[in-house]
Structure formats: structure tokens, C-alpha cells
Design an enzyme around this catalytic site. Structure first.
Site, PDB file in Angstrom:
ATOM      1  N   LYS A  20      35.454  40.438  54.283  1.00 16.65           N
ATOM      2  CA  LYS A  20      36.382  41.015  53.311  1.00 16.65           C
ATOM      3  C   LYS A  20      36.501  42.514  53.575  1.00 16.65           C
ATOM      4  CE  LYS A  20      37.006  40.020  48.369  1.00 16.65           C
ATOM      5  NZ  LYS A  20      36.250  39.675  47.148  1.00 16.65           N
TER       6      LYS A  20
HETATM    7  O1  G3P Z   1      37.841  38.694  43.443  1.00 16.42           O
HETATM    8  C1  G3P Z   1      38.066  39.903  42.805  1.00 16.42           C
HETATM    9  C2  G3P Z   1      37.545  39.864  41.423  1.00 16.42           C
HETATM   10  O2  G3P Z   1      36.154  39.785  41.456  1.00 16.42           O
HETATM   11  C3  G3P Z   1      37.957  40.989  40.586  1.00 16.42           C
HETATM   12  O3  G3P Z   1      37.954  40.524  39.290  1.00 16.42           O
HETATM   13  O4  G3P Z   1      37.942  40.675  36.852  1.00 16.42           O
HETATM   14  O5  G3P Z   1      36.758  42.400  38.239  1.00 16.42           O
HETATM   15  O6  G3P Z   1      39.235  42.336  38.145  1.00 16.42           O
HETATM   16  P1  G3P Z   1      37.979  41.558  38.069  1.00 16.42           P
END
Ligand code: G3P
Length: 217
Positions: free
Chosen positions: A83
Site C-alpha cells: 500500500k
Molecule cells: O482503509 C482505510 C480506512 O481504514 C480509513 O477509514 O474510518 O479511518 O476513515 P477511516
């Protein structure tokens, strides 16, 4: 739509994996912090039972260092997707790592233009973040639809990996739009089983069944 689980919590991944609901896993530095585990060790453990792509994120900001980190991460298991962030250096690293035959997941995508560049650089996956766009009052799922259209217009192979999924509505919208993959926390995947009318209907069935005085076993 494939289901990836967005966590580095091995027990949570195993529970969903046993139900056949894990087509892959995504992690990031924040999720590694939350797990309290060493990145190489926990990623290796996840790859020991998850057959699909397992994303592990580089933390360098310069392309050459990202490439070195990506090679190290890819050495953990054949199903690692490296990634990289959607920066100019990240795109350079994507091109090199993809050229070596490694899966690359380009993350932190917030625009169609970024998604177009990632596809041109050979990304296996593009990760547009829905919830974080919603956080700034931009409809996150619109970005998924726009990228779908652009990738289909030009037959790009890059898979749309809808990320930052916070609600069951996000998940349903992604499936309707035709995202190739969604990655969601275990809590969201479990919440997809719920419906208020299911609860209400079950409650009535239980009340009526009790009145019959019968038993099945
Ligand atoms: O895969 C990306 C994810 O982990 C981000 O999620 O909820 O932290 O925006 P969030």
C-alpha cells in the site's frame, strides 16, 4: 463485490474468515498502532490463513525508500499488496513495484484525477476514502461512481477498493455502483446483518411460539 476486512485484529479477521466473508484484508499505520503488534509479525500471521490480498502500508515518503519498504513487506507472503499513498512519490513507487509483479494498493484517494493517475501507474487497487469525504460534507459514494465510470470508459484493470466505509449504507451503495471491493471494519460487516424489521418480526415469532407450548428438539 469482494469483502476485505479493514483491521489488524487477528481474532476479528478469523471470525469473519470462518464464515467465508473475507476475500482479503487491509491494514494501515493507524490500524497497526491499534493492534499493538509488530507490523511484520502481525501481517505474517494474517497471511498464514487469509488466501486473498493482504494490504500492508509503507511509511516512507520518498519513492526510493517506499520501494525498499514495499519489497520488504512483499517478502512476507505472496499475497501481500503493497500500500502506497497517492502522492507523486507514491505513484513512482507504484510503477516500480507493479513492474516487479507485486500487487499495489494506492491509498488516500480523494479525487477522480488521482484515481486516473494511479491506474496509469499500474495500481492493482485504488482506495478512495468515502467516510473522510463525508466528514467534509462531500458525498463520498459519488466519488466511487465517478471512478467506476472513468475506469469503465477506458477499460482500466485497476480495481476500485472502496475504503473508509463507516455505515451499512456505504456498503450497499458501493455494491449498487459496482465497486470491485469494499474494505470495512468488522463492526460494519456485522451490522450489515441487522434490520429493525428482522428484530421486530423475530420478537413476534418468539411470542407466538411460546403460546404453542411446543418444542422442536
Ligand atoms: O482503509 C482505510 C480506512 O481504514 C480509513 O477509514 O474510518 O479511518 O476513515 P477511516
Amino acid at each position: 463485490m469482494k469483502f476485505f476486512v479493514d483491521t489488524a485484529d487477528v481474532d476479528a479477521i478469523r471470525e469473519l474468515h470462518d464464515l467465508g466473508m473475507v476475500d482479503g484484508v487491509t491494514t494501515n499505520p493507524s490500524l497497526i498502532l491499534k493492534s499493538g503488534r509488530d507490523i511484520l509479525e502481525v501481517t505474517k500471521e494474517i497471511c498464514s490463513f487469509v488466501e486473498g490480498p493482504v494490504s500492508a502500508e509503507v511509511v516512507a515518503l520518498q519513492a526510493d525508500e517506499m520501494i525498499a519498504e514495499g519489497r520488504r513487506l512483499a517478502g512476507i507472503a505472496p499475497n501481500i499488496a503493497v500500500k502506497v499513498p497517492l502522492t507523486w512519490d507514491g505513484l513512482k513507487a507504484c510503477k516500480v513495484l507493479a513492474g516487479e509483479g507485486k500487487m499495489v494498493n494506492v491509498t488516500l484517494c480523494f479525487s477522480v484525477s488521482q484515481a486516473l493517475l494511479a491506474a496509469k501507474a499500474g495500481a492493482t487497487f485504488i482506495s478512495p476514502f468515502i467516510g473522510r469525504l463525508d466528514d467534509i460534507n462531500i458525498e463520498g459514494t459519488d466519488l466511487i461512481a465517478d471512478i467506476r465510470q472513468v475506469y469503465d470508459n477506458y477499460s482500466f484493470d485497476t480495481q476500485i477498493l472502496a475504503a473508509s466505509i463507516r455505515t451499512i449504507n456505504h456498503a450497499a451503495r458501493c455494491a449498487l455502483i459496482g465497486a470491485d471491493v469494499m474494505t470495512a471494519p468488522p463492526s460494519v460487516i456485522k451490522a450489515m446483518a441487522g434490520h429493525v424489521l428482522t428484530d421486530k418480526g423475530l420478537e413476534q415469532f418468539m411470542k407466538d411460539w411460546a403460546k404453542t407450548g411446543q418444542k422442536i428438539v
